[in-house]
Design an enzyme around this catalytic site. Structure first.
Site, mmCIF file in Angstrom:
data_model
loop_
_atom_site.group_PDB
_atom_site.id
_atom_site.type_symbol
_atom_site.label_atom_id
_atom_site.label_comp_id
_atom_site.label_asym_id
_atom_site.label_seq_id
_atom_site.Cartn_x
_atom_site.Cartn_y
_atom_site.Cartn_z
ATOM 1 N N HIS A 100 48.704 49.555 70.138
ATOM 2 C CA HIS A 100 47.863 49.971 69.008
ATOM 3 C C HIS A 100 48.728 50.631 67.939
ATOM 4 C CE1 HIS A 100 44.831 52.130 66.661
ATOM 5 N NE2 HIS A 100 43.971 51.240 67.126
ATOM 6 N N GLY B 110 36.655 50.828 66.246
ATOM 7 C CA GLY B 110 36.996 52.242 66.370
ATOM 8 C C GLY B 110 35.773 53.129 66.284
ATOM 9 N N GLU C 198 45.025 44.078 63.669
ATOM 10 C CA GLU C 198 44.531 45.300 63.041
ATOM 11 C C GLU C 198 45.446 45.673 61.876
ATOM 12 O OE1 GLU C 198 44.847 48.773 65.502
ATOM 13 O OE2 GLU C 198 46.932 48.296 65.868
#
EC number: 5.3.1.1
Length: 251
Positions: free
Chosen positions: A95, A234, A167
């Site tokens: 991430h 999220g 992302e």
């Protein structure tokens, strides 16, 4: 080939173990009729309770990180066998917040992906560019590189089981979302990259998510794009109503 859409919540550093269990118990009934694969990515300390709470439901559980070694002198780390023994299904790897704050690199991502498969965990591999990189026009080049390094040494069968989450760093927690077209373009580039590396069948099988301010209002449009197979969600995944709507985007 029809790919099952995956709605995965990344809770980040939110919810205590008690709050997490209560949330999942409430979510179970709400998403029982969802056509999507519903995943909650919860903090390590919440995993035992959430795995137990999710039993018998269609909710899968993800850890937010793992170490690549089986055990050893790595203070503060958690290994694949520990997660596997708990009954965790997925693990989020690479991430952007891990890359930004905790020294995660493409090489450590690759080691963690191998470890995930070794211990029966499915990796959700995150890739994406910063605003500067997008403005410099290197998005495609960068994302292809991240994907190639992350998958280095994996078999075609393993890659089919992996999930890649695109992302864009500039769209995380900023309220800025990539347009549907921008998100679709990069997810298409990722699929093309997989095709070059592993062939058409694998490229058609692998699921590619979009992550970056996904919410109840934009999920359906994003998830209906040809190359987008769901979202890594999220803030909206911390709210029952919102996450239910995202998981049931097509209802």
């Amino acid at each position: 080939m029809s790919r099952k859409v995956i709605a995965a919540g990344n809770w980040k550093m939110n919810k205590t173990p008690k709050e997490a269990v209560e949330f999942v118990q409430a979510l179970k009934g709400r998403v029982a009729d969802a056509d999507t694969e519903v995943v909650v990515g919860v903090p390590f300390v919440c995993l035992p309770g959430v795995v137990e709470a999710a039993k018998g439901s269609n909710i899968k559980v993800a850890a937010q990180n793992m170490h690549w070694e089986e055990k050893g002198a790595f203070t503060g780390e958690v290994s694949g066998p520990m997660l596997a023994e708990l009954g965790v299904d997925y693990v989020i790897i690479g991430h952007s917040e891990r890359r930004q704050y905790f020294g995660e690199t493409d090489e450590t991502v690759n080691k963690k992906v191998h470890a995930a498969f070794k211990y029966g965990l499915k990796p959700i591999i995150c890739v994406g560019e910063s605003l500067t990189q997008r403005e410099q026009g290197v998005t495609a080049e960068l994302v292809r590189y991240q994907v190639k390094i992350a998958l280095l040494g994996l078999s075609a069968e393993q890659v089919k089981e992996a999930v890649i989450a695109y992302e864009p760093i500039w769209a995380i927690g900023t309220g800025k979302t990539a347009t549907n077209e921008q998100a679709e373009e990069v997810c298409g580039i990722i699929r093309e990259c997989i095709k070059e590396l592993y062939g058409q069948d694998v490229a058609e099988a692998i699921r590619i998510q979009y992550g970056g301010s996904v919410n109840a209002a934009n999920a359906a449009e994003l998830f209906n794009m040809p190359n987008i197979d769901g979202g890594l969600v999220g803030g909206a995944s911390l709210k029952l109503d919102d996450f239910e709507k995202i998981a049931k985007y097509n209802k």
